[in-house]
Scaffold this motif. Structure first.
Motif, PDB file in Angstrom:
ATOM      1  N   GLY A  44     -95.558 -74.394 -83.871  1.00  0.00           N
ATOM      2  CA  GLY A  44     -95.401 -73.307 -82.900  1.00  0.00           C
ATOM      3  C   GLY A  44     -93.926 -73.143 -82.615  1.00  0.00           C
ATOM      4  O   GLY A  44     -93.140 -72.797 -83.484  1.00  0.00           O
ATOM      5  N   CYS A  45     -93.554 -73.480 -81.417  1.00  0.00           N
ATOM      6  CA  CYS A  45     -92.158 -73.320 -80.992  1.00  0.00           C
ATOM      7  C   CYS A  45     -91.275 -74.469 -81.479  1.00  0.00           C
ATOM      8  O   CYS A  45     -90.070 -74.320 -81.594  1.00  0.00           O
ATOM      9  N   GLU A  46     -91.887 -75.613 -81.762  1.00  0.00           N
ATOM     10  CA  GLU A  46     -91.181 -76.841 -82.148  1.00  0.00           C
ATOM     11  C   GLU A  46     -90.176 -77.289 -81.089  1.00  0.00           C
ATOM     12  O   GLU A  46     -89.221 -77.996 -81.380  1.00  0.00           O
ATOM     13  N   LEU A  47     -90.424 -76.876 -79.853  1.00  0.00           N
ATOM     14  CA  LEU A  47     -89.593 -77.265 -78.712  1.00  0.00           C
ATOM     15  C   LEU A  47     -90.420 -77.951 -77.621  1.00  0.00           C
ATOM     16  O   LEU A  47     -89.913 -78.258 -76.565  1.00  0.00           O
ATOM     17  N   GLY A  48     -91.711 -78.119 -77.880  1.00  0.00           N
ATOM     18  CA  GLY A  48     -92.586 -78.742 -76.898  1.00  0.00           C
ATOM     19  C   GLY A  48     -93.010 -77.832 -75.768  1.00  0.00           C
ATOM     20  O   GLY A  48     -93.373 -78.305 -74.700  1.00  0.00           O
ATOM     21  N   GLU A  49     -92.981 -76.527 -75.992  1.00  0.00           N
ATOM     22  CA  GLU A  49     -93.296 -75.589 -74.919  1.00  0.00           C
ATOM     23  C   GLU A  49     -94.595 -74.820 -75.106  1.00  0.00           C
ATOM     24  O   GLU A  49     -95.091 -74.236 -74.149  1.00  0.00           O
ATOM     25  N   CYS A  50     -95.171 -74.819 -76.327  1.00  0.00           N
ATOM     26  CA  CYS A  50     -96.333 -73.959 -76.553  1.00  0.00           C
ATOM     27  C   CYS A  50     -97.648 -74.709 -76.703  1.00  0.00           C
ATOM     28  O   CYS A  50     -98.705 -74.132 -76.495  1.00  0.00           O
ATOM     29  N   GLY A  51     -97.618 -75.954 -77.100  1.00  0.00           N
ATOM     30  CA  GLY A  51     -98.835 -76.747 -77.237  1.00  0.00           C
ATOM     31  C   GLY A  51     -99.622 -76.533 -78.514  1.00  0.00           C
ATOM     32  O   GLY A  51    -100.660 -77.160 -78.700  1.00  0.00           O
ATOM     33  N   ALA A  52     -99.160 -75.675 -79.423  1.00  0.00           N
ATOM     34  CA  ALA A  52     -99.897 -75.426 -80.664  1.00  0.00           C
ATOM     35  C   ALA A  52    -100.015 -76.685 -81.524  1.00  0.00           C
ATOM     36  O   ALA A  52    -100.942 -76.815 -82.311  1.00  0.00           O
ATOM     37  N   CYS A  53     -99.107 -77.626 -81.342  1.00  0.00           N
ATOM     38  CA  CYS A  53     -99.073 -78.843 -82.149  1.00  0.00           C
ATOM     39  C   CYS A  53     -99.762 -80.021 -81.472  1.00  0.00           C
ATOM     40  O   CYS A  53     -99.657 -81.158 -81.940  1.00  0.00           O
ATOM     41  N   SER A  54    -100.489 -79.780 -80.391  1.00  0.00           N
ATOM     42  CA  SER A  54    -101.100 -80.878 -79.636  1.00  0.00           C
ATOM     43  C   SER A  54    -102.111 -81.657 -80.464  1.00  0.00           C
ATOM     44  O   SER A  54    -102.958 -81.082 -81.151  1.00  0.00           O
ATOM     45  N   VAL A  55    -101.996 -82.966 -80.388  1.00  0.00           N
ATOM     46  CA  VAL A  55    -102.962 -83.903 -80.956  1.00  0.00           C
ATOM     47  C   VAL A  55    -103.249 -84.930 -79.873  1.00  0.00           C
ATOM     48  O   VAL A  55    -102.574 -84.951 -78.833  1.00  0.00           O
ATOM     49  N   LEU A  56    -104.233 -85.776 -80.099  1.00  0.00           N
ATOM     50  CA  LEU A  56    -104.501 -86.856 -79.159  1.00  0.00           C
ATOM     51  C   LEU A  56    -103.940 -88.149 -79.728  1.00  0.00           C
ATOM     52  O   LEU A  56    -104.166 -88.456 -80.906  1.00  0.00           O
ATOM     53  N   PRO A  61    -103.294 -86.087 -74.741  1.00  0.00           N
ATOM     54  CA  PRO A  61    -102.664 -84.957 -75.426  1.00  0.00           C
ATOM     55  C   PRO A  61    -101.169 -85.217 -75.617  1.00  0.00           C
ATOM     56  O   PRO A  61    -100.474 -85.604 -74.682  1.00  0.00           O
ATOM     57  N   THR A  62    -100.722 -85.014 -76.858  1.00  0.00           N
ATOM     58  CA  THR A  62     -99.349 -85.326 -77.231  1.00  0.00           C
ATOM     59  C   THR A  62     -98.807 -84.201 -78.096  1.00  0.00           C
ATOM     60  O   THR A  62     -99.497 -83.718 -78.993  1.00  0.00           O
ATOM     61  N   LEU A  63     -97.579 -83.815 -77.836  1.00  0.00           N
ATOM     62  CA  LEU A  63     -96.935 -82.770 -78.632  1.00  0.00           C
ATOM     63  C   LEU A  63     -96.384 -83.409 -79.902  1.00  0.00           C
ATOM     64  O   LEU A  63     -95.400 -84.137 -79.870  1.00  0.00           O
ATOM     65  N   GLY A 110    -104.663 -76.733 -80.696  1.00  0.00           N
ATOM     66  CA  GLY A 110    -104.002 -77.437 -79.601  1.00  0.00           C
ATOM     67  C   GLY A 110    -104.803 -77.370 -78.314  1.00  0.00           C
ATOM     68  O   GLY A 110    -104.907 -78.358 -77.578  1.00  0.00           O
ATOM     69  N   ILE A 111    -105.388 -76.225 -78.037  1.00  0.00           N
ATOM     70  CA  ILE A 111    -106.221 -76.072 -76.841  1.00  0.00           C
ATOM     71  C   ILE A 111    -107.458 -76.961 -76.945  1.00  0.00           C
ATOM     72  O   ILE A 111    -107.842 -77.624 -75.983  1.00  0.00           O
ATOM     73  N   LEU A 112    -108.068 -77.001 -78.117  1.00  0.00           N
ATOM     74  CA  LEU A 112    -109.233 -77.862 -78.314  1.00  0.00           C
ATOM     75  C   LEU A 112    -108.889 -79.328 -78.039  1.00  0.00           C
ATOM     76  O   LEU A 112    -109.681 -80.060 -77.447  1.00  0.00           O
ATOM     77  N   MET A 113    -107.701 -79.748 -78.453  1.00  0.00           N
ATOM     78  CA  MET A 113    -107.319 -81.146 -78.257  1.00  0.00           C
ATOM     79  C   MET A 113    -107.110 -81.445 -76.770  1.00  0.00           C
ATOM     80  O   MET A 113    -107.568 -82.467 -76.265  1.00  0.00           O
ATOM     81  N   ALA A 135    -102.475 -76.240 -69.163  1.00  0.00           N
ATOM     82  CA  ALA A 135    -101.221 -75.598 -68.753  1.00  0.00           C
ATOM     83  C   ALA A 135    -100.136 -75.681 -69.820  1.00  0.00           C
ATOM     84  O   ALA A 135     -99.289 -74.798 -69.905  1.00  0.00           O
ATOM     85  N   GLY A 136    -100.176 -76.692 -70.655  1.00  0.00           N
ATOM     86  CA  GLY A 136     -99.162 -76.830 -71.708  1.00  0.00           C
ATOM     87  C   GLY A 136     -99.510 -76.113 -72.995  1.00  0.00           C
ATOM     88  O   GLY A 136     -98.772 -76.201 -73.971  1.00  0.00           O
ATOM     89  N   ASN A 137    -100.625 -75.397 -73.015  1.00  0.00           N
ATOM     90  CA  ASN A 137    -101.071 -74.671 -74.209  1.00  0.00           C
ATOM     91  C   ASN A 137    -101.009 -73.172 -73.949  1.00  0.00           C
ATOM     92  O   ASN A 137    -101.757 -72.659 -73.124  1.00  0.00           O
TER      93      ASN A 137
END
Length: 165
Positions: A44-56, A61-63, A110-113, A135-137
């Motif tokens: 996603g943004c690769e800045l930790g702001e969008c949450g598209a890369c969220s995993v557990l 939840p971790t960026l 990311g939202i699912l995670m 909120a982070g997604n």
């Protein structure tokens, strides 16, 4: 051009032990996508702001765009691919499909995670708790209403499944 320095990583992803040789500067996101071919986790943004890369990571939840894989060796890493049981979607994925909660789908993994982590804590989250957990997604396609409905439905469905067993 000089070849980047690589390191051997010992990761546990979606319940499987993985040994990966990856450039030392790669993030967990890059290792998951490029080395393990788990492309459900999105750039996603690769800045930790969008949450598209969220995993557990151990259920939290971790960026993955901000995480170095060496930091999570030995931890249980779960990606969106790890939610399903073979070809059978889990109740949260089913609820997303039934409620039309995924629009373009880019942010959905990311939202699912994040929602999975919430449902591990409570199967009866309030709308406020869901909004806080997500909120982070960021999603540009929806107004989040269908996403909230899907998370609530999934909690009810999981609770029913557990009551039957």
């Amino acid at each position: 051009m000089k070849e980047p320095v690589r390191q051997i990583l010992h990761l546990r992803v979606n319940g499987e032990k993985q040994e990966v040789l990856a450039p030392i500067h790669h993030t967990l996101l890059e290792v998951l996508r490029e080395e393990l071919d788990l492309t459900g986790t999105k750039h996603g943004c690769e800045l930790g702001e969008c949450g598209a890369c969220s995993v557990l990571v151990d259920g939290v939840p971790t960026l993955s765009c901000l995480t170095l894989p060496i930091e999570v060796q030995g931890a249980a890493i779960t990606t969106v691919e790890g939610l399903a049981n073979g070809s059978r979607m889990n109740p949260l994925q089913v609820a997303f499909a039934e409620n039309g909660a995924a629009q373009c789908g880019y942010c959905t993994p990311g939202i699912l995670m994040s929602a999975t982590a919430l449902l591990e804590r409570t199967l009866e989250p309030t709308e406020s708790e869901i909004r806080q957990a997500l909120a982070g997604n960021l999603c540009r396609c929806t107004g989040y209403t269908k996403i909230i409905d899907a998370v609530m439905q999934a909690g009810r469905d999981i609770k029913l499944q557990r009551a039957r067993t």
